[in-house]
Design an enzyme around this catalytic site. Structure first.
Site, PDB file in Angstrom:
ATOM      1  N   TYR A 151       4.629  -6.748  17.387  1.00  0.00           N
ATOM      2  CA  TYR A 151       4.954  -5.749  16.260  1.00  0.00           C
ATOM      3  C   TYR A 151       5.753  -4.623  16.527  1.00  0.00           C
ATOM      4  CZ  TYR A 151       3.942  -2.205  12.462  1.00  0.00           C
ATOM      5  OH  TYR A 151       4.028  -1.170  11.771  1.00  0.00           O
TER       6      TYR A 151
ATOM      7  N   ASN B 173      -1.186   6.907  12.038  1.00  0.00           N
ATOM      8  CA  ASN B 173      -2.252   6.026  11.338  1.00  0.00           C
ATOM      9  C   ASN B 173      -2.459   6.512   9.772  1.00  0.00           C
ATOM     10  OD1 ASN B 173      -2.857   5.850  14.186  1.00  0.00           O
ATOM     11  ND2 ASN B 173      -4.522   4.842  13.780  1.00  0.00           N
TER      12      ASN B 173
ATOM     13  N   TYR C 127       0.823  -1.164   0.052  1.00  0.00           N
ATOM     14  CA  TYR C 127       0.198   0.013   0.037  1.00  0.00           C
ATOM     15  C   TYR C 127       0.924   1.274   0.013  1.00  0.00           C
ATOM     16  CZ  TYR C 127      -3.195   3.706   2.321  1.00  0.00           C
ATOM     17  OH  TYR C 127      -3.798   4.487   2.773  1.00  0.00           O
TER      18      TYR C 127
HETATM   19  N1  LIG Z   1      -0.430   1.004   7.093  1.00  0.00           N
HETATM   20  C1  LIG Z   1       0.086   1.831   8.308  1.00  0.00           C
HETATM   21  O1  LIG Z   1      -0.972   2.778   9.009  1.00  0.00           O
HETATM   22  C2  LIG Z   1       1.403   1.899   8.967  1.00  0.00           C
HETATM   23  C3  LIG Z   1       1.862   2.721  10.022  1.00  0.00           C
HETATM   24  C4  LIG Z   1       3.069   2.564  10.459  1.00  0.00           C
HETATM   25  C5  LIG Z   1       4.014   1.746   9.919  1.00  0.00           C
HETATM   26  N2  LIG Z   1       3.581   1.035   8.731  1.00  0.00           N
HETATM   27  C6  LIG Z   1       4.779   0.151   8.144  1.00  0.00           C
HETATM   28  O2  LIG Z   1       4.882   0.653   6.735  1.00  0.00           O
HETATM   29  C7  LIG Z   1       5.484  -0.465   6.128  1.00  0.00           C
HETATM   30  C8  LIG Z   1       4.408  -0.447   4.869  1.00  0.00           C
HETATM   31  O3  LIG Z   1       3.062  -0.895   5.298  1.00  0.00           O
HETATM   32  P1  LIG Z   1       1.682  -1.098   4.302  1.00  0.00           P
HETATM   33  O4  LIG Z   1       0.670  -0.532   5.054  1.00  0.00           O
HETATM   34  O5  LIG Z   1       2.240  -0.529   2.932  1.00  0.00           O
HETATM   35  O6  LIG Z   1       1.659  -2.494   4.346  1.00  0.00           O
HETATM   36  P2  LIG Z   1       1.502  -3.581   3.141  1.00  0.00           P
HETATM   37  O7  LIG Z   1       1.389  -5.110   3.665  1.00  0.00           O
HETATM   38  O8  LIG Z   1       0.731  -3.270   2.010  1.00  0.00           O
HETATM   39  O9  LIG Z   1       3.096  -3.559   2.594  1.00  0.00           O
HETATM   40  C9  LIG Z   1       4.370  -4.230   3.161  1.00  0.00           C
HETATM   41  C10 LIG Z   1       4.815  -5.062   1.770  1.00  0.00           C
HETATM   42  O10 LIG Z   1       5.884  -5.925   2.175  1.00  0.00           O
HETATM   43  C11 LIG Z   1       5.987  -7.023   1.585  1.00  0.00           C
HETATM   44  N3  LIG Z   1       6.635  -8.124   2.444  1.00  0.00           N
HETATM   45  C12 LIG Z   1       6.391  -8.532   3.734  1.00  0.00           C
HETATM   46  N4  LIG Z   1       7.243  -9.341   4.054  1.00  0.00           N
HETATM   47  C13 LIG Z   1       8.307  -9.391   3.302  1.00  0.00           C
HETATM   48  C14 LIG Z   1       9.415 -10.361   2.963  1.00  0.00           C
HETATM   49  N5  LIG Z   1       9.910 -11.123   4.181  1.00  0.00           N
HETATM   50  N6  LIG Z   1      10.187 -10.116   1.965  1.00  0.00           N
HETATM   51  C15 LIG Z   1       9.733  -9.293   0.786  1.00  0.00           C
HETATM   52  N7  LIG Z   1       8.746  -8.707   1.017  1.00  0.00           N
HETATM   53  C16 LIG Z   1       7.806  -8.653   2.081  1.00  0.00           C
HETATM   54  C17 LIG Z   1       4.535  -7.328   1.354  1.00  0.00           C
HETATM   55  O11 LIG Z   1       4.264  -8.228   0.361  1.00  0.00           O
HETATM   56  C18 LIG Z   1       3.736  -5.935   1.030  1.00  0.00           C
HETATM   57  O12 LIG Z   1       4.124  -5.850  -0.216  1.00  0.00           O
HETATM   58  C19 LIG Z   1       5.432  -1.562   6.966  1.00  0.00           C
HETATM   59  O13 LIG Z   1       6.555  -1.823   7.322  1.00  0.00           O
HETATM   60  C20 LIG Z   1       4.405  -1.321   8.058  1.00  0.00           C
HETATM   61  O14 LIG Z   1       4.917  -1.893   9.285  1.00  0.00           O
HETATM   62  C21 LIG Z   1       2.394   0.947   8.455  1.00  0.00           C
END
Ligand SMILES: NC(=O)c1ccc[n+]([C@@H]2O[C@H](COP(=O)([O-])OP(=O)(O)OC[C@H]3O[C@@H](n4cnc5c(N)ncnc54)[C@H](O)[C@@H]3O)[C@@H](O)[C@H]2O)c1
Length: 362
Positions: free
Chosen positions: A144, A173, A15
């Site tokens: 997490y 968020n 995302y």
């Molecule tokens: N969405 C939120 O509100 C939020 C808030 C704080 C932090 N984050 C962090 O932002 C980052 C991205 O989040 P997002 O919302 O886009 O989630 P998402 O799940 O859409 O994206 C994560 C991506 O990482 C890939 N992935 C996971 N494990 C992997 C691995 N071992 N090897 C290769 N690829 C791998 C997944 O296929 C996915 O494309 C994450 O690190 C998440 O912890 C998100």
């Protein structure tokens, strides 16, 4: 930009990553995405090379990094659900911590590139004061959050040893979609998180689960900091270019800088959708504080970053994204394109536009 960078973007099919890929590309950088497509689905035309690889595979990670020779790294690949991590702590440590250790090991050397790490306000845990600044104590309340806090320190030690620039962005968020409804979070269906639950409620008439009605807040519901995904992506580009130019590293909050109650979010969804939303009043979840929002002056004074989009815009774009998916304007299965490419290439590494990078771990 004057000095375009070859950026390795892990988790770039997800995302937030898909928005970062597009913004990097529009600034003239070369984007190489590494993703295992476990939750990610999007590989857009801004991606010069796409590498299907799992960071838990140390040998493969090493080969890919050597072949790409990135000039900068943005690391997002991770699992991201706090409740799920309480159920499966080891899966979270394996994926988020061991995966990142493999990436860092592949980046060792005298010319280790700048690293930008995706972190989270989950590192703070149950905060007792709002706004929360970067110097607040780090005391995560879930595996997490613990995994993110540990990754921050791993990268700090790596930078101490190898002299590379490093920053961690602690997002609050994240929500929203592209204004024209052409890009957003593909995996919202079934999520119990507030924004997807509101979309689902407006669409199907199901109630929105609301945890806690008796907080010491203006309307009794919890207050959180919602930040637009386009703003989050812009922060990455700004900080990455800034780090490259010698700007300060460290830990930075990425939030809107103000709080919005759960109830207000529900009202905004009612306004944009023209439907009234039912709610399912539930008890407070353990460890969930009443107020959390970000103190944002550190990233503003270091890099001039300030979130520009309002919560109303965030909600409107979420709704437009839902409309565009339902009307078929948006291709619902971009994953099929990746599968097709994989079948054609017959390799573990596949490229969407440009050269094919093969990286079978044999
Ligand atoms: N969405 C939120 O509100 C939020 C808030 C704080 C932090 N984050 C962090 O932002 C980052 C991205 O989040 P997002 O919302 O886009 O989630 P998402 O799940 O859409 O994206 C994560 C991506 O990482 C890939 N992935 C996971 N494990 C992997 C691995 N071992 N090897 C290769 N690829 C791998 C997944 O296929 C996915 O494309 C994450 O690190 C998440 O912890 C998100």
């Amino acid at each position: 930009v004057e000095d375009p960078l070859r950026v390795l973007l892990t988790g770039g099919a997800g995302y937030i990553g898909s928005f970062i890929a597009d913004q990097l590309y529009f600034k003239g950088h070369e984007v190489v995405v590494l993703d295992n497509l476990s939750t990610g689905r999007y590989v857009g035309p801004s991606v010069a090379r796409f590498v299907l690889a799992d960071l838990r595979d140390r040998t493969l990670a090493d080969r890919v990094i050597r072949e790409i020779a990135p000039e900068a790294v943005i690391h997002l690949a991770a699992l991201k659900s706090s409740p799920e991590s309480i159920e499966s702590p080891n899966a979270y440590f394996h994926n988020n911590v061991a995966g990142f250790a493999n990436l860092l090991a592949g980046l060792e050397g005298p010319t280790s590139p700048p690293i930008l790490l995706s972190s989270s306000c989950a590192v703070y845990g149950a905060v007792s004061a709002a706004p929360v600044g970067e110097d607040a104590s780090v005391s995560p309340q879930s595996p997490y959050g613990e995994s993110k806090a540990f990754c921050e320190r791993m990268a700090t030690w790596h930078a101490t040893r190898f002299g590379n620039a490093f920053a961690a962005l602690r997002y609050f968020n994240v929500g929203g979609a592209r204004d024209d409804g052409s890009l957003g979070d593909f995996l919202q269906a079934g999520s119990t998180q507030l924004l997807p639950a509101c979309v689902h409620a407006a669409w199907h008439g199901t109630p929105v689960p609301v945890h806690g009605w008796d907080y010491d807040t203006p309307d009794g519901t919890a207050v959180r900091d919602f930040v637009h995904v386009e703003d989050v992506a812009a922060a990455h580009v700004l900080v990455l270019e800034g780090l490259k130019a010698g700007g300060p590293g460290g830990y930075f909050n990425v939030g809107s800088g103000y709080g919005t109650s759960v109830q207000s979010i529900i009202r905004l969804f009612e306004q944009v959708s023209g439907r009234s939303l039912k709610v399912d009043r539930r008890g407070r979840r353990p460890g969930d504080p009443g107020f959390v929002w970000a103190k944002t002056d550190r990233i503003y004074s270091a890099y001039g970053f300030q979130a520009g989009k309002s919560v109303a815009q965030l909600v409107q774009s979420e709704w437009d994204w839902a409309l565009s998916r339902s009307s078929g304007v948006t291709e619902l299965d971009p994953w099929s394109r990746v599968r097709r490419r994989l079948a054609e290439g017959g390799a573990a590494g596949v490229c969407v536009s440009g050269r094919i990078l093969r990286c079978d771990a044999k």
